[in-house]
Write a protein that holds these residues in place. Structure first.
Motif, PDB file in Angstrom:
ATOM      1  N   LEU A 241       0.836  -1.198   0.000  1.00 15.35           N
ATOM      2  CA  LEU A 241       0.000   0.000   0.000  1.00 15.35           C
ATOM      3  C   LEU A 241       0.873   1.250   0.000  1.00 15.35           C
ATOM      4  N   ARG A 242       0.436   2.269  -0.725  1.00 12.31           N
ATOM      5  CA  ARG A 242       1.156   3.532  -0.781  1.00 12.31           C
ATOM      6  C   ARG A 242       0.655   4.454   0.321  1.00 12.31           C
ATOM      7  N   SER A 243       1.564   5.028   1.045  1.00 17.66           N
ATOM      8  CA  SER A 243       1.190   5.985   2.093  1.00 17.66           C
ATOM      9  C   SER A 243       0.678   7.268   1.437  1.00 17.66           C
ATOM     10  N   ILE A 244      -0.446   7.797   1.950  1.00 19.75           N
ATOM     11  CA  ILE A 244      -1.056   9.011   1.384  1.00 19.75           C
ATOM     12  C   ILE A 244      -0.902  10.176   2.363  1.00 19.75           C
ATOM     13  N   ASN A 245      -1.520  10.045   3.516  1.00 20.34           N
ATOM     14  CA  ASN A 245      -1.338  11.005   4.607  1.00 20.34           C
ATOM     15  C   ASN A 245      -1.809  10.331   5.885  1.00 20.34           C
ATOM     16  N   ARG A 246      -1.664  11.003   6.999  1.00 21.32           N
ATOM     17  CA  ARG A 246      -1.950  10.354   8.283  1.00 21.32           C
ATOM     18  C   ARG A 246      -3.397   9.893   8.388  1.00 21.32           C
ATOM     19  N   LEU A 247      -4.331  10.762   8.002  1.00 19.22           N
ATOM     20  CA  LEU A 247      -5.749  10.420   8.161  1.00 19.22           C
ATOM     21  C   LEU A 247      -6.128   9.210   7.308  1.00 19.22           C
ATOM     22  N   VAL A 248      -5.733   9.221   6.053  1.00 18.85           N
ATOM     23  CA  VAL A 248      -6.080   8.106   5.159  1.00 18.85           C
ATOM     24  C   VAL A 248      -5.334   6.844   5.558  1.00 18.85           C
ATOM     25  N   ASP A 249      -4.072   6.987   5.970  1.00 19.39           N
ATOM     26  CA  ASP A 249      -3.295   5.813   6.363  1.00 19.39           C
ATOM     27  C   ASP A 249      -3.882   5.135   7.589  1.00 19.39           C
ATOM     28  N   VAL A 250      -4.463   5.911   8.520  1.00 15.04           N
ATOM     29  CA  VAL A 250      -5.111   5.308   9.695  1.00 15.04           C
ATOM     30  C   VAL A 250      -6.267   4.418   9.255  1.00 15.04           C
ATOM     31  N   THR A 251      -7.080   4.890   8.313  1.00 16.40           N
ATOM     32  CA  THR A 251      -8.216   4.073   7.855  1.00 16.40           C
ATOM     33  C   THR A 251      -7.725   2.802   7.154  1.00 16.40           C
ATOM     34  N   ASN A 252      -6.644   2.914   6.357  1.00 15.41           N
ATOM     35  CA  ASN A 252      -6.109   1.725   5.696  1.00 15.41           C
ATOM     36  C   ASN A 252      -5.525   0.746   6.703  1.00 15.41           C
ATOM     37  N   LEU A 253      -4.858   1.265   7.725  1.00 12.70           N
ATOM     38  CA  LEU A 253      -4.264   0.401   8.743  1.00 12.70           C
ATOM     39  C   LEU A 253      -5.336  -0.410   9.453  1.00 12.70           C
ATOM     40  N   ILE A 254      -6.429   0.252   9.860  1.00 12.24           N
ATOM     41  CA  ILE A 254      -7.473  -0.457  10.607  1.00 12.24           C
ATOM     42  C   ILE A 254      -8.228  -1.418   9.693  1.00 12.24           C
ATOM     43  N   ALA A 255      -8.350  -1.115   8.403  1.00  6.89           N
ATOM     44  CA  ALA A 255      -9.000  -2.043   7.472  1.00  6.89           C
ATOM     45  C   ALA A 255      -8.240  -3.352   7.399  1.00  6.89           C
ATOM     46  N   TYR A 256      -6.918  -3.301   7.424  1.00  4.80           N
ATOM     47  CA  TYR A 256      -6.108  -4.520   7.357  1.00  4.80           C
ATOM     48  C   TYR A 256      -5.852  -5.115   8.741  1.00  4.80           C
ATOM     49  N   ASP A 257      -5.915  -4.301   9.775  1.00  8.16           N
ATOM     50  CA  ASP A 257      -5.650  -4.807  11.119  1.00  8.16           C
ATOM     51  C   ASP A 257      -6.883  -5.475  11.722  1.00  8.16           C
ATOM     52  N   ARG A 258      -8.049  -4.862  11.556  1.00  9.72           N
ATOM     53  CA  ARG A 258      -9.274  -5.381  12.193  1.00  9.72           C
ATOM     54  C   ARG A 258     -10.383  -5.692  11.188  1.00  9.72           C
ATOM     55  N   CYS A 259     -10.097  -5.623   9.897  1.00 15.41           N
ATOM     56  CA  CYS A 259     -11.133  -5.814   8.873  1.00 15.41           C
ATOM     57  C   CYS A 259     -12.294  -4.856   9.123  1.00 15.41           C
ATOM     58  N   ARG A 260     -11.972  -3.601   9.379  1.00 11.66           N
ATOM     59  CA  ARG A 260     -12.982  -2.585   9.631  1.00 11.66           C
ATOM     60  C   ARG A 260     -12.735  -1.411   8.679  1.00 11.66           C
ATOM     61  N   PRO A 261     -13.382  -1.397   7.516  1.00 12.76           N
ATOM     62  CA  PRO A 261     -13.232  -0.275   6.594  1.00 12.76           C
ATOM     63  C   PRO A 261     -13.815   1.005   7.201  1.00 12.76           C
ATOM     64  N   LEU A 262     -13.134   2.118   7.002  1.00 14.15           N
ATOM     65  CA  LEU A 262     -13.550   3.423   7.507  1.00 14.15           C
ATOM     66  C   LEU A 262     -13.414   4.446   6.383  1.00 14.15           C
ATOM     67  N   HIS A 263     -13.935   5.638   6.628  1.00 14.26           N
ATOM     68  CA  HIS A 263     -13.758   6.726   5.669  1.00 14.26           C
ATOM     69  C   HIS A 263     -13.686   8.046   6.416  1.00 14.26           C
ATOM     70  N   VAL A 264     -12.879   8.971   5.882  1.00 13.16           N
ATOM     71  CA  VAL A 264     -12.757  10.295   6.493  1.00 13.16           C
ATOM     72  C   VAL A 264     -13.181  11.356   5.486  1.00 13.16           C
ATOM     73  N   TYR A 265     -13.981  12.314   5.967  1.00 11.78           N
ATOM     74  CA  TYR A 265     -14.433  13.440   5.163  1.00 11.78           C
ATOM     75  C   TYR A 265     -13.789  14.722   5.711  1.00 11.78           C
ATOM     76  N   ASP A 266     -13.388  15.591   4.826  1.00  9.95           N
ATOM     77  CA  ASP A 266     -12.967  16.925   5.242  1.00  9.95           C
ATOM     78  C   ASP A 266     -14.230  17.688   5.634  1.00  9.95           C
ATOM     79  N   ALA A 267     -14.394  17.940   6.936  1.00  9.59           N
ATOM     80  CA  ALA A 267     -15.641  18.536   7.430  1.00  9.59           C
ATOM     81  C   ALA A 267     -15.897  19.900   6.823  1.00  9.59           C
ATOM     82  N   ALA A 268     -14.833  20.628   6.493  1.00 10.94           N
ATOM     83  CA  ALA A 268     -15.021  21.965   5.923  1.00 10.94           C
ATOM     84  C   ALA A 268     -15.648  21.903   4.537  1.00 10.94           C
ATOM     85  N   LYS A 269     -15.560  20.731   3.867  1.00 10.64           N
ATOM     86  CA  LYS A 269     -16.105  20.603   2.516  1.00 10.64           C
ATOM     87  C   LYS A 269     -17.528  20.035   2.513  1.00 10.64           C
TER      88      LYS A 269
END
Length: 802
Positions: A241-269
């Motif tokens: 997997l390619r590292s993108i940034n901290r927020l996205v990498d956290v979601t990728n880590l937990i998807a592979y660590d606990r099989c829990r897909p997540l998503h992050v939205y920029d709240a300002a958008k």
């Protein structure tokens, strides 16, 4: 699914090396595809330091470097622009295999200067896709330090995940199974909730609970996004997997660590302060589908069968639920406030969306298999803690819309079933221990009640529980029990029926027929064409809708096989099958038949060919009956009495009497061929093997001496006028019976109707082969035999044509 050994050991307390882990996974039912050990690949490479770098005397872009290496001082030619004195880098000795180049180093001159090794870039060691120069390492690294230790290389296990085990798509799920298999102790840390400091200003509304029954989220204000720490980048890079940034990498880590897909939205958008989960929309006026520009930069057309995440009061699509987020609300390094999503999307909807749009993201891959319904909120809490540790910020309270699907139903289980189905002798305590370690809740009583965990929705009955116990105990522990002794083995002697079937198979193959092996079933409507289709012969649980009735004849399957061959350019088929037919549901209703079929498709010729093919089929049939030992000379040929799937004017039957019908043969009725979508003509025969009597003396295994004539045979031709309806076969049998000792064969070589022959009569020309036995026949003996032949023919009403 890939993971590293160190990652696994964060969940499993074990001293096992990568080989032991891979072996334990295999025995537990996890199909290991590959174990990649970069430590072995990097073994020849070590840290070195450039002492001096001088321009190459014969090349402006090359430098001759004096390098301090583990092997002492080496002179190495280097073309990297950043090669300079004092640089610490990686050295490859002569004989090392460079994985990024696919070459083994050899000592050779470079523009007249011998290079005694190589200074390596990251891409040459497959540590990066591309490089601008050789590696630049910290100056405090000692010369000779192994490269594997410098880069933290470690083994990676890659294995195939079966569709029913989505929990294996997380390292924690793999560790759980290996702990149950006694490879170590499970130590996955529990999730500690993070208290929110304020109510979430962003609300969630679910309009399609059938697509998304539960959606949880929270706002985290004041985060600092940017590149991930080195440990996180290495962990993701190790599994591709390619590292993108901290927020996205956290979601990728937990998807592979606990099989829990997540998503992050920029709240300002986000627009409107709310998130709506709905189906895709179609404009009422124009019928136009809405579109979404996803994070991969592509534009997708959304239809109502897809789950859409929207904002602006549900008007603007910002993501495809369980598949991929939208570009409009993606996080960047400037993101300060983030809304974190953790939901559960319907597997079928997610799978269909992925197939329709050709998207196979990590989230879609997991949701389509059904992730843990009980880890929606805990997964959100775990991600919150990681984001706070890496990015800082202040979390809100968790907002939850909807309800998680019900937990899997309990299963009534008798532990004795383990022994009954597998042969394993395990006590109740061991069975309960295995199930408990796998996360099942076991209530022991006369009949156990076993409740599967929320991540094991594939377990539905007692047999599934038995499989889990056998899998963890080890398939190598299954007892090997020999079959009971059946006495002395057969010496391979065939019974009379088997011997006749073998002779028939060999004879037909020698004639050019190809054997077909078809189903003993057919469609009921097809069976009705051949006198079957009785309700008593319908199959209760057919393997296919068009195989719902026991076949009353082997011919329909042969006709369909010939039609399939014709549709593929092989129209001139000759097929046979030996097998059962079913006339009724009584014990005597099953018959064994030998069926043959030809579909003559010879080139067009002035002489026709249809009659020739029909008589050729008859010749094959008679030769086969003789091979089977049937009383060919006693058979009666009867026309006009065949069943209605035969052509009425081009078919006949052979019988030993009205009640012993041995064979039906001839052309198949065009009506039947049309119903089976087959082009005619087709010719066939069907022998009822049960009606063929065994030849006299069949039990004798010894053959008598060959009776070979030592005298030349001679022939005589006769033309007899007989009634037009009289079968030529009857005439040939009568002539052959005139003197069975001298007449070896009788053949028809012409049939004539026309001038010179009375109306209603025909002329049949016969060639009689006479085989002398003891001495050459005199003219008088031949004349006497001819008189007996004419007399025998006259008994059928035949007269010698003048």
């Amino acid at each position: 699914m890939k993971f590293t050994l160190s990652w696994l050991k964060e969940h499993l307390d074990t001293d096992a090396d990568v080989a032991a882990v891979a072996a334990a996974m295999t025995m537990a039912g996890l199909e290991v595809e590959e174990v990649h050990d970069p430590i072995a690949a990097l073994a020849p490479f070590t840290v070195a330091r450039i002492v001096s770098a001088e321009r190459h005397p014969n090349a402006d872009r090359l430098q001759v470097c004096q390098v301090d290496t583990v092997d002492g001082m080496k002179e190495i030619v280097c073309g990297a622009p950043n090669a300079r004195a004092g640089l610490t880098t990686i050295y490859a000795p002569i004989g090392a295999f460079v994985p990024g180049l696919g070459v083994t180093l050899v000592e050779k001159p470079v523009r007249g200067v011998v290079s005694n090794g190589m200074l390596c870039s990251a891409s040459e060691l497959e540590l990066a896709d591309e490089s601008d120069g050789i590696l630049e390492l910290a100056d405090d690294l000692a010369v000779g330090t192994p490269a594997a230790g410098v880069f933290g290389a470690e083994p990676v296990i890659d294995f195939e995940v079966t569709p029913n085990r989505p929990d294996w798509l997380g390292v924690a799920g793999i560790a759980r199974d290996l702990a149950a298999a006694s490879l170590g102790q499970l130590k996955t840390p529990s999730v500690v909730p993070v208290a929110g400091g304020y109510p979430s200003p962003i609300t969630v509304r679910i309009e399609t609970p059938e697509m998304c029954p539960i959606f949880a989220g929270r706002l985290i204000r004041g985060v600092t996004n940017g590149p991930s720490p080195e440990w996180l980048q290495r962990r993701l890079a190790a599994i591709g997997l390619r590292s993108i940034n901290r927020l996205v990498d956290v979601t990728n880590l937990i998807a592979y660590d606990r099989c829990r897909p997540l998503h992050v939205y920029d709240a300002a958008k986000l627009v409107g302060g709310s998130i709506v989960v709905r189906g895709g929309q179609v404009a009422s006026g124009t019928g136009e589908h809405e579109h979404l520009i996803a994070l991969d930069g592509k534009t997708y057309t959304v239809d109502p069968a897809m789950c859409v995440i929207a904002d602006a009061g549900g008007e603007r699509p910002i993501g495809l639920g369980g598949v991929m987020g939208g570009e409009s609300t993606g996080c960047s390094d400037d993101t300060a406030d983030v809304f974190l999503e953790s939901a559960w999307f319907d597997p079928i909807v997610t799978a269909q969306t992925g197939r329709t749009l050709a998207i196979n993201s990590d989230a879609q891959y997991r949701f389509a298999r059904g992730v843990d319904t009980g880890f929606v909120v805990p997964g959100l809490e775990l991600a919150t803690r990681l984001i706070l540790d890496l990015c800082g910020g202040e979390p809100s309270e968790v907002v939850v819309a909807g309800h998680a699907p019900a937990s899997p139903a309990s299963v009534a289980f008798d532990p004795a079933r383990v022994g009954q189905l597998t042969g394993l002798s395990l006590d109740d305590d061991r069975i309960a221990e295995i199930l408990t370690r796998l996360g099942f809740e076991v209530v022991r009583a006369t009949t156990w009640t076993v409740t599967p965990p929320s991540w094991r929705r594939d377990v539905e009955g007692p047999a599934d529980l038995v499989e889990e116990v056998a899998r963890i105990q080890g398939y190598d522990a299954l007892p090997s029990t020999p079959l009971p002794d059946q006495g002395a083995p057969s010496r391979g002697v065939l019974n009379p029926r088997q011997a006749r079937v073998r002779r028939a198979r060999r004879a037909l193959a020698a004639m050019g027929y190809a054997e077909a092996v078809t189903w003993s079933f057919t469609r009921q409507s097809t069976a009705a064409l051949f006198g079957g289709g009785d309700e008593r012969l319908l199959v209760e649980n057919p393997i296919a809708a068009d195989l719902d009735c026991m076949r009353p004849s082997a011919l329909p399957n042969l006709i369909q096989a010939a039609a399939r061959n014709a549709a593929r350019g092989h129209a001139d088929a000759a097929l046979f099958e030996i097998g059962p037919i079913y006339l009724d549901d009584s014990p005597t209703g099953q018959r064994t038949v030998i069926a043959g079929l030809i579909a003559p498709r010879s080139a067009r010729h002035w002489g026709g060919g249809a009659e020739e093919a029909l008589f050729g089929l008859k010749g094959d049939l008679m030769a086969l009956l003789e091979e089977l030992g049937a009383p060919v000379g006693s058979l009666q040929l009867v026309q006009g009495q065949n069943r209605d799937w035969w052509h009425p004017g081009r078919s006949a039957r052979l019988q030993l009497g009205p009640k012993t019908i041995m064979v039906e043969f001839g052309a198949l009725h065009p009506r039947v061929l049309k119903a089976l979508d087959a082009d005619g003509p087709m010719l066939a025969f069907e022998i009822v093997l049960d009606a063929v009597p065994e030849p006299r003396g069949a039990k004798s295994k010894a053959r008598g001496a060959a009776n070979l004539a030592n005298l030349m045979p001679l022939t005589r031709d006769f033309a007899f006028v007989v009634e037009d309806g009289k079968a030529a076969g009857d005439l040939t049998r009568a002539v052959a019976g005139a003197d069975k000792a001298l007449i070896a064969d009788v053949r028809v070589f012409d049939v004539y109707r026309g001038a010179g022959v009375p109306e209603g009569m025909k002329s049949v020309a016969l060639e009689v082969v006479i085989q002398p036995v003891e001495a050459t026949l005199t003219e008088a003996e031949i004349e006497a035999l001819s008189a007996r032949i004419v007399a025998a023919a006259s008994k059928l009403g035949a007269t010698l044509r003048s």
